[in-house]
Design a protein around this motif. Structure first.
Motif, PDB file in Angstrom:
ATOM      1  N   ARG A  45       0.934  -1.197   0.036  1.00 42.04           N
ATOM      2  CA  ARG A  45       0.008   0.016   0.066  1.00 42.04           C
ATOM      3  C   ARG A  45       0.843   1.249  -0.061  1.00 42.04           C
ATOM      4  O   ARG A  45       0.556   2.273  -0.716  1.00 42.04           O
ATOM      5  CB  ARG A  45      -0.906   0.002   1.098  1.00 42.04           C
ATOM      6  CG  ARG A  45      -1.743   1.176   1.379  1.00 42.04           C
ATOM      7  CD  ARG A  45      -2.866   1.126   2.397  1.00 42.04           C
ATOM      8  NE  ARG A  45      -2.286   0.722   3.669  1.00 42.04           N
ATOM      9  CZ  ARG A  45      -3.032   0.529   4.499  1.00 42.04           C
ATOM     10  NH1 ARG A  45      -4.480   0.296   4.598  1.00 42.04           N
ATOM     11  NH2 ARG A  45      -2.628   0.383   5.848  1.00 42.04           N
ATOM     12  N   ARG A  46       1.941   1.218   0.817  1.00 38.00           N
ATOM     13  CA  ARG A  46       3.026   2.357   0.693  1.00 38.00           C
ATOM     14  C   ARG A  46       3.464   2.692  -0.660  1.00 38.00           C
ATOM     15  O   ARG A  46       3.231   3.769  -1.075  1.00 38.00           O
ATOM     16  CB  ARG A  46       4.035   2.115   1.775  1.00 38.00           C
ATOM     17  CG  ARG A  46       5.074   3.131   1.813  1.00 38.00           C
ATOM     18  CD  ARG A  46       6.118   2.674   2.487  1.00 38.00           C
ATOM     19  NE  ARG A  46       5.996   2.447   3.907  1.00 38.00           N
ATOM     20  CZ  ARG A  46       6.981   1.870   4.637  1.00 38.00           C
ATOM     21  NH1 ARG A  46       8.231   1.819   4.215  1.00 38.00           N
ATOM     22  NH2 ARG A  46       6.834   1.584   5.819  1.00 38.00           N
ATOM     23  N   HIS A  47       3.800   1.541  -1.175  1.00 39.87           N
ATOM     24  CA  HIS A  47       4.507   1.821  -2.534  1.00 39.87           C
ATOM     25  C   HIS A  47       3.470   2.352  -3.447  1.00 39.87           C
ATOM     26  O   HIS A  47       3.675   3.091  -4.430  1.00 39.87           O
ATOM     27  CB  HIS A  47       5.015   0.671  -3.113  1.00 39.87           C
ATOM     28  CG  HIS A  47       6.327   0.069  -2.312  1.00 39.87           C
ATOM     29  ND1 HIS A  47       7.505   1.093  -1.769  1.00 39.87           N
ATOM     30  CD2 HIS A  47       6.619  -0.901  -1.572  1.00 39.87           C
ATOM     31  CE1 HIS A  47       8.213   0.587  -1.168  1.00 39.87           C
ATOM     32  NE2 HIS A  47       7.665  -0.755  -0.812  1.00 39.87           N
ATOM     33  N   ARG A  52       0.895   6.661  -7.267  1.00 40.76           N
ATOM     34  CA  ARG A  52      -0.265   7.365  -7.352  1.00 40.76           C
ATOM     35  C   ARG A  52      -0.068   8.853  -7.375  1.00 40.76           C
ATOM     36  O   ARG A  52      -0.298   9.683  -8.063  1.00 40.76           O
ATOM     37  CB  ARG A  52      -1.434   6.790  -6.732  1.00 40.76           C
ATOM     38  CG  ARG A  52      -1.901   5.216  -7.075  1.00 40.76           C
ATOM     39  CD  ARG A  52      -2.092   4.818  -8.238  1.00 40.76           C
ATOM     40  NE  ARG A  52      -2.888   5.662  -9.356  1.00 40.76           N
ATOM     41  CZ  ARG A  52      -3.151   5.154 -10.495  1.00 40.76           C
ATOM     42  NH1 ARG A  52      -2.623   4.338 -10.978  1.00 40.76           N
ATOM     43  NH2 ARG A  52      -4.115   5.966 -11.273  1.00 40.76           N
ATOM     44  N   LEU A  53       0.542   9.074  -6.084  1.00 41.61           N
ATOM     45  CA  LEU A  53       0.621  10.707  -5.757  1.00 41.61           C
ATOM     46  C   LEU A  53       1.724  11.222  -6.744  1.00 41.61           C
ATOM     47  O   LEU A  53       1.635  12.417  -7.002  1.00 41.61           O
ATOM     48  CB  LEU A  53       0.883  10.946  -4.398  1.00 41.61           C
ATOM     49  CG  LEU A  53      -0.135  10.787  -3.419  1.00 41.61           C
ATOM     50  CD1 LEU A  53       0.157  11.185  -2.170  1.00 41.61           C
ATOM     51  CD2 LEU A  53      -1.246  12.013  -3.976  1.00 41.61           C
ATOM     52  N   GLU A  54       2.689  10.477  -6.744  1.00 37.68           N
ATOM     53  CA  GLU A  54       3.936  10.963  -7.793  1.00 37.68           C
ATOM     54  C   GLU A  54       3.427  11.048  -9.153  1.00 37.68           C
ATOM     55  O   GLU A  54       4.117  12.044 -10.011  1.00 37.68           O
ATOM     56  CB  GLU A  54       4.949  10.007  -7.563  1.00 37.68           C
ATOM     57  CG  GLU A  54       6.027   9.980  -6.139  1.00 37.68           C
ATOM     58  CD  GLU A  54       7.051   9.525  -6.209  1.00 37.68           C
ATOM     59  OE1 GLU A  54       7.147   8.406  -7.293  1.00 37.68           O
ATOM     60  OE2 GLU A  54       7.908   9.415  -5.426  1.00 37.68           O
ATOM     61  N   ALA A  81       7.426  10.614   4.888  1.00 38.50           N
ATOM     62  CA  ALA A  81       6.914  10.507   3.770  1.00 38.50           C
ATOM     63  C   ALA A  81       6.417   8.808   3.573  1.00 38.50           C
ATOM     64  O   ALA A  81       5.284   8.730   3.491  1.00 38.50           O
ATOM     65  CB  ALA A  81       7.750  10.423   2.417  1.00 38.50           C
ATOM     66  N   ASN A  82       7.062   8.029   4.245  1.00 40.61           N
ATOM     67  CA  ASN A  82       6.579   6.711   4.307  1.00 40.61           C
ATOM     68  C   ASN A  82       5.419   6.313   5.514  1.00 40.61           C
ATOM     69  O   ASN A  82       4.464   5.846   5.022  1.00 40.61           O
ATOM     70  CB  ASN A  82       7.810   5.680   4.896  1.00 40.61           C
ATOM     71  CG  ASN A  82       8.894   5.403   3.672  1.00 40.61           C
ATOM     72  OD1 ASN A  82       8.595   5.804   2.614  1.00 40.61           O
ATOM     73  ND2 ASN A  82      10.131   5.132   4.051  1.00 40.61           N
ATOM     74  N   VAL A  83       5.496   7.382   6.464  1.00 36.70           N
ATOM     75  CA  VAL A  83       4.372   7.350   7.422  1.00 36.70           C
ATOM     76  C   VAL A  83       3.322   7.667   6.710  1.00 36.70           C
ATOM     77  O   VAL A  83       1.945   7.309   6.891  1.00 36.70           O
ATOM     78  CB  VAL A  83       4.883   8.025   8.595  1.00 36.70           C
ATOM     79  CG1 VAL A  83       3.665   8.225   9.546  1.00 36.70           C
ATOM     80  CG2 VAL A  83       5.769   7.686   9.398  1.00 36.70           C
ATOM     81  N   LEU A  84       3.220   8.787   6.055  1.00 34.23           N
ATOM     82  CA  LEU A  84       1.928   9.472   5.242  1.00 34.23           C
ATOM     83  C   LEU A  84       1.648   8.326   4.307  1.00 34.23           C
ATOM     84  O   LEU A  84       0.289   8.083   4.163  1.00 34.23           O
ATOM     85  CB  LEU A  84       2.447  10.618   4.536  1.00 34.23           C
ATOM     86  CG  LEU A  84       1.260  11.098   3.479  1.00 34.23           C
ATOM     87  CD1 LEU A  84       0.325  11.939   4.379  1.00 34.23           C
ATOM     88  CD2 LEU A  84       1.936  12.427   2.850  1.00 34.23           C
TER      89      LEU A  84
END
Length: 248
Positions: A45-47, A52-54, A81-84
């Motif tokens: 999910r993090r990746h 998607r945001l990038e 960023a990873n936490v977000l």
């Protein structure tokens, strides 16, 4: 054929379907459990959220600066960023919305992100609102510089126009982020469904390959594909058939 004979035939047929449905339900449950395990171990999910945001920010005039400013406003800096990205989509987009609100309130401090989120869609009917971002940016910059406000009709009209422009920009940004959230949730759900079907089909294929007598490769492929498609819904079939037999 009388009703009792029909009832016995239906019950026998439903019993066979129930056996297959139980197998498919078990396969579906195992496939989903393995999928959740893989997602947790690989931080899928993090990746996914990062990608998607990038991809969304890649359309910005200054995508690098826009991304840095978003990370600052939404996560407190790139280091978090990873936490977000590891949050659920709803929580992630809540932070992005909060970041967008700050950028709208202080456009001169976060120009790259503001320019990106405040950009008007290239639609003929919306051209009349294309200057909202410029109007609000100019008005906000003057207020940030501490310029004294003159009490005049012209100045009041300018302030009202800027306030209206800010309101329109707020609505536009909210709709943009809603559309982004819907897209992310749709793609995430489709990917989960695709991988669960593929996993269920692969598990069923492995079971069929170890059965005797051996089936033909074409039949194994056919049954695996069909089983993989049906496995996520087999639990509902089991519940329906079980209730039918209970009534009998």
């Amino acid at each position: 054929m009388d009703t009792s004979t029909i009832a016995v035939t239906v019950e026998s047929f439903s019993g066979k379907i129930l056996d297959y449905a139980l197998l498919l339900a078990a396969i579906g449950t195992i496939a989903m459990a393995l999928l959740e395990l893989i997602k947790s171990v690989t931080y899928w999910r993090r990746h996914f959220h990062r990608g998607r945001l990038e991809r969304w920010l890649a359309t910005a005039p200054d995508s690098k600066s826009a991304h840095q400013q978003l990370m600052l406003l939404a996560a407190g800096g790139p280091g978090n960023a990873n936490v977000l990205y590891d949050q659920t989509t709803a929580k992630l987009m809540g932070q992005v919305q909060a970041a967008a609100n700050v950028a709208l309130d202080f456009p001169s401090k976060y120009p790259a992100f503001y320019e990106f989120i405040a950009a008007m869609p290239q639609v003929r009917e919306l051209r009349e609102g294309a200057d909202d971002a410029k109007i609000w940016l100019k008005f906000s910059a003057e207020r940030m510089e501490g310029r004294p406000r003159k009490v005049s009709i012209t100045d009041d009209m300018q302030a009202r126009g800027a306030a209206q422009a800010r309101a329109r920009l707020g609505n536009l940004v909210s709709r943009k982020l809603d559309a982004l959230q819907n897209e992310i949730e749709f793609v995430w759900a489709r990917l989960n469904q695709l991988w669960s079907v593929a996993g269920g089909g692969a598990l069923l294929a492995w079971i069929l390959l170890n059965q005797k007598p051996h089936l033909s490769p074409d039949m194994i492929v056919l049954l695996s594909v069909l089983g993989g498609l049906v496995a996520p819904f087999a639990k509902d079939v089991v519940n329906a058939l079980t209730s039918l037999r209970a009534r009998r």
